[in-house]
Design an enzyme around this catalytic site. Structure first.
Site, PDB file in Angstrom:
ATOM      1  N   PHE A 141     -32.578  19.938  66.649  1.00 48.32           N
ATOM      2  CA  PHE A 141     -31.592  18.919  66.320  1.00 48.32           C
ATOM      3  C   PHE A 141     -32.023  18.259  65.018  1.00 48.32           C
ATOM      4  O   PHE A 141     -32.993  17.495  64.985  1.00 48.32           O
ATOM      5  CB  PHE A 141     -31.453  17.853  67.408  1.00 48.32           C
ATOM      6  CG  PHE A 141     -30.390  16.845  67.073  1.00 48.32           C
ATOM      7  CD1 PHE A 141     -29.062  17.124  67.328  1.00 48.32           C
ATOM      8  CD2 PHE A 141     -30.713  15.647  66.473  1.00 48.32           C
ATOM      9  CE1 PHE A 141     -28.067  16.211  66.985  1.00 48.32           C
ATOM     10  CE2 PHE A 141     -29.734  14.733  66.126  1.00 48.32           C
ATOM     11  CZ  PHE A 141     -28.405  15.009  66.390  1.00 48.32           C
ATOM     12  N   ASP A 226     -39.595  18.243  59.975  1.00 46.55           N
ATOM     13  CA  ASP A 226     -38.636  17.169  60.237  1.00 46.55           C
ATOM     14  C   ASP A 226     -39.322  16.165  61.164  1.00 46.55           C
ATOM     15  O   ASP A 226     -39.369  16.354  62.382  1.00 46.55           O
ATOM     16  CB  ASP A 226     -37.378  17.755  60.880  1.00 46.55           C
ATOM     17  CG  ASP A 226     -36.343  16.685  61.217  1.00 46.55           C
ATOM     18  OD1 ASP A 226     -36.682  15.489  61.194  1.00 46.55           O
ATOM     19  OD2 ASP A 226     -35.189  17.054  61.536  1.00 46.55           O
ATOM     20  N   LYS A 255     -35.062   7.259  60.234  1.00 46.86           N
ATOM     21  CA  LYS A 255     -35.110   6.365  61.381  1.00 46.86           C
ATOM     22  C   LYS A 255     -36.075   5.196  61.192  1.00 46.86           C
ATOM     23  O   LYS A 255     -35.711   4.193  60.620  1.00 46.86           O
ATOM     24  CB  LYS A 255     -35.402   7.146  62.660  1.00 46.86           C
ATOM     25  CG  LYS A 255     -34.251   8.079  63.056  1.00 46.86           C
ATOM     26  CD  LYS A 255     -34.375   8.587  64.448  1.00 46.86           C
ATOM     27  CE  LYS A 255     -33.286   9.601  64.791  1.00 46.86           C
ATOM     28  NZ  LYS A 255     -31.926   9.069  64.765  1.00 46.86           N
TER      29      LYS A 255
END
Length: 401
Positions: A141, A226, A255
């Site tokens: 994801f 990531d 984030k």
């Protein structure tokens, strides 16, 4: 109708139904706790999918934001501003890298990494134009843009969004032999999450990440990590890759870099890799804006002390000691994770992940399900041990153990 019902009804009447949130309407938040419009408090064990690593309303971050709001919030990249150089310098230092390319959201940073890898492949490696291939992992994801869902293996994320962007090959996560077999002369990068978050907090087998690092180095391929969810303290280290002493060629961050205050993301790498861009070839109006830089600089300063990494290590060990005995006892099928991050697979006899999340909501605890049977636990790193234990007690209660 209650205030909660009115808020939900109004939202559903005028917003696209691209999310299925739990039936709570948050009004305020502080630390690890949120309060809804009816005045009921909830313990946040999700932390905005790790965007809120430092808690809600962190004073240092809010003070940094307020001070910058009074000065200048946006210049666009048409001009320099006085927070940009410090941000890039400090983030590069934190990562042990040389250059930073700032963006806003995690998906934008992943798209930037994809463009970086392709351009590096053509300009540096010498891959024929239009032939660059990037290898990803099943269950990944990385975001929801058209290009990113093109290499998703999740039907819910991918279905009905074609035609899909070519140039990607997916292999089983954690399978080094499959990865090695997929690498060819046109491969420019391997893009992986060091721990797969949305897939259920999947930790790869020991030795996998070092194997990926060696393979990519030997085959002249970029290793892109990531670390949007796993990075910046969540697992007990600044980066999840550090648990196996791995340094990728490229970090993708987001984030927690914005502290839950503003969206901040970045691609961080060497001069050789990021120097492939020339002016006008990639950019963002808001990327690296003064407000974002001010908040991110405070995030970086907080991470440099090691305090939050240490808390994630200590509380994470406690979390897994408490969750571990649940596995195999009939209520929970498996528990995975690292640091203050766990995926808990609920046995169907106790209901779906959604059902368990709703029962926890009724007891004042906020988590969220993924892939039907799994709930994720990822509280703010500043949560107290007492609050964490209380939340775990509520989980045991709703599971009947």
């Amino acid at each position: 109708m209650t205030s909660t019902e009115r808020g939900i009804a109004a939202a559903e009447a005028h917003s696209a139904h691209n999310y299925h949130p739990l039936p709570v309407v948050v009004a305020t938040a502080e630390g690890a706790w949120m309060t809804d419009v009816a005045g009921r408090r909830y313990l946040d064990l999700l932390a905005g999918y790790s965007a809120l690593n430092f808690g809600h309303g962190n004073r240092r971050l809010l003070d940094a934001a307020r001070a910058q709001l009074e000065r200048v919030t946006l210049t666009s990249r048409a001009f320099h501003h006085d927070r940009f150089a410090d941000f890039c310098t400090r983030l590069a230092e934190l990562c042990g890298m040389e250059l930073v390319l700032p963006m806003n959201t995690g998906a934008e940073a992943v798209e930037t990494a994809v463009k970086t890898a392709r351009k590096w492949g053509y300009r540096v490696k010498g891959v024929p134009d239009g032939r660059a291939k990037i290898i990803v992992a099943d269950g990944n994801f990385h975001g929801r843009t058209t290009t990113i869902v093109s290499f998703s293996t999740d039907p819910e994320a991918r279905a009905d969004f074609g035609p899909y962007t070519p140039g990607f090959e997916s292999v089983p996560y954690g399978d080094l032999a499959a990865l090695a077999a997929a690498v060819d002369e046109h491969t420019v990068a391997v893009l992986l999450e060091p721990i797969q978050g949305e897939a259920g907090v999947l930790v790869p087998p020991a030795g996998y990440l070092p194997g990926v690092r060696k393979l990519t180095r030997d085959r002249d391929v970029l290793f892109i990590a990531d670390e949007i969810q796993s990075g910046l303290g969540r697992t007990g280290r600044t980066f999840a890759c550090e648990h196996e002493d791995v340094v990728p060629d490229v970090y993708v961050l987001g984030k927690a870099l914005g502290g839950g205050v503003v969206p901040v993301s970045a691609v961080v790498s060497s001069r050789e890799v990021l120097s492939v861009f020339a002016p006008g070839e990639h950019g963002s109006t808001f990327g690296g804006n003064p407000l974002a830089c001010a908040v991110a600089l405070e995030v970086i300063a907080m991470l440099r002390t090691g305090e939050f990494q240490q808390r994630a290590t200590e509380l994470g060990a406690h979390l897994h000691r408490e969750l571990g005995p649940l596995a195999g006892g009939g209520a929970v099928d498996a528990v995975r994770g690292r640091g203050l991050w766990a995926g808990v697979d609920i046995n169907p006899s106790r209901g779906s992940g959604r059902a368990v999340s709703e029962r926890l909501l009724a007891r004042g605890v906020l988590v969220k399900e993924t892939h039907g049977a799994t709930i994720r636990i990822a509280p703010p790193l500043m949560i107290s041990k007492a609050d964490l234990d209380w939340g775990l007690d509520q989980l045991r209660h709703v599971l009947g153990v």
